[in-house]
Design a protein around this motif. Structure first.
Motif, short mmCIF file in Angstrom:
data_model
loop_
_atom_site.label_atom_id
_atom_site.label_comp_id
_atom_site.label_asym_id
_atom_site.label_seq_id
_atom_site.Cartn_x
_atom_site.Cartn_y
_atom_site.Cartn_z
N ALA A 1 0.72 -1.41 -0.18
CA ALA A 1 0.05 0.06 0.19
C ALA A 1 0.96 1.08 -0.04
O ALA A 1 0.72 1.98 -0.91
CB ALA A 1 -0.92 0.08 1.45
N PRO A 2 1.79 1.41 0.94
CA PRO A 2 2.65 2.49 0.78
C PRO A 2 3.51 2.52 -0.52
O PRO A 2 3.88 3.81 -1.11
CB PRO A 2 3.60 2.39 2.07
N ILE A 3 4.03 1.80 -1.17
CA ILE A 3 4.67 1.66 -2.48
C ILE A 3 3.49 2.13 -3.39
O ILE A 3 4.00 3.03 -4.09
CB ILE A 3 5.06 0.43 -2.77
N LEU A 4 2.41 1.86 -3.48
CA LEU A 4 1.36 2.44 -4.55
C LEU A 4 1.08 3.80 -4.24
O LEU A 4 1.18 4.66 -5.17
CB LEU A 4 0.10 1.71 -3.92
N ILE A 5 1.26 4.22 -3.00
CA ILE A 5 1.16 5.61 -2.56
C ILE A 5 2.46 6.31 -3.30
O ILE A 5 2.38 7.48 -4.16
CB ILE A 5 0.84 6.02 -1.23
N LEU A 6 3.58 5.88 -3.07
CA LEU A 6 4.80 6.38 -3.42
C LEU A 6 4.78 6.52 -4.98
O LEU A 6 5.41 7.57 -5.24
CB LEU A 6 5.85 5.67 -2.88
N VAL A 7 4.53 5.49 -5.53
CA VAL A 7 4.58 5.53 -6.94
C VAL A 7 3.53 6.74 -7.81
O VAL A 7 4.11 7.26 -8.56
CB VAL A 7 4.04 4.06 -7.46
N GLY A 8 2.66 6.69 -7.04
CA GLY A 8 1.59 7.52 -7.35
C GLY A 8 2.25 9.21 -7.34
O GLY A 8 2.03 9.86 -8.36
N ILE A 9 2.72 9.37 -6.20
CA ILE A 9 3.55 10.66 -6.04
C ILE A 9 4.63 10.96 -6.76
O ILE A 9 4.90 12.00 -7.45
CB ILE A 9 3.95 11.01 -4.49
N LEU A 10 5.36 9.97 -6.91
CA LEU A 10 6.55 9.96 -7.83
C LEU A 10 6.07 10.10 -9.40
O LEU A 10 6.90 11.01 -10.23
CB LEU A 10 7.59 8.62 -7.63
#
Length: 114
Positions: free
Chosen positions: A12-21
């Motif tokens: 879940a945090p990886i998804l958020i990070l990917v979206g932000i990046l």
């Protein structure tokens, strides 16, 4: 907590990070799509995944992993076949590979691990 919990706790945090990046890295310099709708999709589902983790409900967590895994597999097929939401997400080949690998992994963990 079981494996499904820990997989989603990491994912879940990886998804958020990917979206932000995706909003930060120029789309032309990224191996994956940087389409705004695609970035929002990642952030939204990352937040939903964290919400599932917060509940501690193993059935909900497993359902998220299976459901998101199936969505990832659909995206790989949709990209190759030109299906919705190809215009909004503008997938690249790296997206397709990631969707297959992550999709199969999430579905396998969700289905075969209690």
């Amino acid at each position: 907590m079981g494996l499904n919990y820990y997989v989603l706790l990491a994912f879940a945090p990886i998804l958020i990070l990917v979206g932000i990046l995706g909003f930060i890295v120029p789309e032309k310099k990224s191996l994956t799509s940087g389409a705004h709708a695609y970035n929002v999709f990642h952030i939204a589902f990352g937040i939903i995944g964290l919400g599932a983790i917060y509940t501690g409900n193993n059935d909900l967590i497993r359902s998220f992993n299976i459901g998101f895994g199936l969505i990832d597999l659909y995206q790989a097929v949709a990209s190759r076949c030109g299906w919705f939401p190809i215009q909004q997400f503008r997938w690249k080949k790296a997206d397709d590979i990631l969707h297959v690998v992550i999709g199969l992994g999430l579905v396998a963990v969700g289905v075969f691990v209690s």
